[in-house]
Design an enzyme around this catalytic site. Sequence first.
Site, PDB file in Angstrom:
ATOM      1  CB  CYS A 108     -11.252  -2.042  -4.114  1.00  0.00           C
ATOM      2  SG  CYS A 108     -10.440  -3.237  -3.034  1.00  0.00           S
TER       3      CYS A 108
ATOM      4  CD  GLU B 297      -7.956  -0.303  -2.129  1.00  0.00           C
ATOM      5  OE1 GLU B 297      -6.789  -0.512  -1.744  1.00  0.00           O
ATOM      6  OE2 GLU B 297      -8.304  -0.342  -3.336  1.00  0.00           O
ATOM      7  NE  ARG B 298      -5.006  -4.330   4.861  1.00  0.00           N
ATOM      8  CZ  ARG B 298      -4.616  -5.597   5.025  1.00  0.00           C
ATOM      9  NH1 ARG B 298      -4.622  -6.162   6.223  1.00  0.00           N
ATOM     10  NH2 ARG B 298      -4.286  -6.333   3.970  1.00  0.00           N
TER      11      ARG B 298
ATOM     12  N   GLY C 243     -12.035  -6.035  -3.448  1.00  0.00           N
ATOM     13  CA  GLY C 243     -13.274  -5.542  -2.827  1.00  0.00           C
ATOM     14  C   GLY C 243     -14.498  -5.874  -3.666  1.00  0.00           C
TER      15      GLY C 243
ATOM     16  CG  ASN D 208      -2.103  -0.974   1.046  1.00  0.00           C
ATOM     17  OD1 ASN D 208      -2.648  -1.132  -0.037  1.00  0.00           O
ATOM     18  ND2 ASN D 208      -2.479  -1.623   2.135  1.00  0.00           N
TER      19      ASN D 208
ATOM     20  CB  CYS E 182      -3.423  -5.639  -5.245  1.00  0.00           C
ATOM     21  SG  CYS E 182      -3.976  -4.138  -6.079  1.00  0.00           S
TER      22      CYS E 182
ATOM     23  CG  ASN F 203      -7.254  -8.254   0.149  1.00  0.00           C
ATOM     24  OD1 ASN F 203      -8.091  -9.064  -0.243  1.00  0.00           O
ATOM     25  ND2 ASN F 203      -7.125  -7.065  -0.388  1.00  0.00           N
TER      26      ASN F 203
ATOM     27  CG  HIS G 150     -12.270  -7.294   1.104  1.00  0.00           C
ATOM     28  ND1 HIS G 150     -12.218  -6.073   0.477  1.00  0.00           N
ATOM     29  CD2 HIS G 150     -11.199  -8.002   0.662  1.00  0.00           C
ATOM     30  CE1 HIS G 150     -11.173  -6.059  -0.339  1.00  0.00           C
ATOM     31  NE2 HIS G 150     -10.528  -7.204  -0.244  1.00  0.00           N
TER      32      HIS G 150
HETATM   33  N1  LIG Z   1      -5.741  -1.932   0.281  1.00  0.00           N
HETATM   34  C1  LIG Z   1      -5.761  -3.399   0.067  1.00  0.00           C
HETATM   35  C2  LIG Z   1      -4.724  -3.799  -1.000  1.00  0.00           C
HETATM   36  C3  LIG Z   1      -5.134  -3.357  -2.387  1.00  0.00           C
HETATM   37  C4  LIG Z   1      -6.449  -3.956  -2.791  1.00  0.00           C
HETATM   38  C5  LIG Z   1      -7.103  -3.307  -3.999  1.00  0.00           C
HETATM   39  N2  LIG Z   1      -6.394  -2.184  -4.571  1.00  0.00           N
HETATM   40  C6  LIG Z   1      -7.448  -4.324  -5.056  1.00  0.00           C
HETATM   41  O1  LIG Z   1      -7.517  -3.991  -6.259  1.00  0.00           O
HETATM   42  O2  LIG Z   1      -7.721  -5.496  -4.679  1.00  0.00           O
HETATM   43  C7  LIG Z   1      -5.369  -4.072   1.378  1.00  0.00           C
HETATM   44  O3  LIG Z   1      -4.727  -3.432   2.204  1.00  0.00           O
HETATM   45  O4  LIG Z   1      -5.713  -5.267   1.520  1.00  0.00           O
END
Ligand SMILES: N[C@H](CCC[C@H](N)C(=O)O)C(=O)O
Length: 279
Positions: free
Chosen positions: A222, A213-214, A225, A66, A75, A162, A164
Amino acid sequence: MRLRFTKMHGAGNDFVVIDATQQPFSLSPEQMRRLGDRRFGVGCDQILVIEPATSADADFRYRIFNNTGDEVEHCGNGARCFVRFVVDAGLTAKRDIQVDTMNRRLRLTLQDDGRVTVNMGAPVFEHAALPFDAEGLTPAPVNGFPLWPVEGVSLAVVSMGNPHAVLRVTDVETAPIETLGPLIERHARFPRRVNVGFMQVIARDRIALRVYERDAGETLACGTGACAAVVAGIRAGWLDAAVEVQTRGGLLKIEWAGGDAPVLMTGPAVKVFDGEITL
Ligand SMILES: N[C@H](CCC[C@H](N)C(=O)O)C(=O)O
């Protein structure tokens, strides 16, 4: 140190891509933060680092940071840009590519129309996978799918590698992203923090989505996401197996057959410019 990079985006989620197969990569967290800073550096939501494969049957390894310098597990939009980059840079002649991230093996296909389809792996609902602390909470199931009361809203919790948390809203344009987003992102019940999705169901095959986003805050799209939101919507009985996700930065297509089937994401990957920076 001088660093060559390529600026890219996937539906407006923007990246600095570093090819660490052709140049040494060793930036401190402070240098990463400067690289990702939109005023003192190049600026991006995430930094993607492409490395040689470390397992025999993978083509590459790709690491995600990030813009705060924190390394993360996955990501989705970045995965599509990774494929566009390695093909355009001539690092592979393949169009079906296997890549390892921190905790998943992704299979990606560059389509003839330039979009990329990513096998994102299966969603995981075990709380330890996020992690999410549900101690003392009573879920409110919808269609047998538990939604958890946190800060006065009902959250679906899904890991795509990751973490959510997804909530359903009537209108993403008026949803309280700026206030509720950070409150949930760093809530004590998410010890490693969480990406917060605000999903508006438009039809059984179409949603609108905004994600706080985190680390990065609200991004224009995202990918993980979008996967988490569609999975939650399917489990709650609101959505069918193939969904168009309208994000502020563009359209993503998400497909999931349920159970332990993988989630498939298809979307754009765009190169903006190449550059060099001294950090
Ligand atoms: N901020 C997210 C990482 C990037 C996710 C996002 N940009 C995507 O396209 O999946 C996290 O800390 O898990």
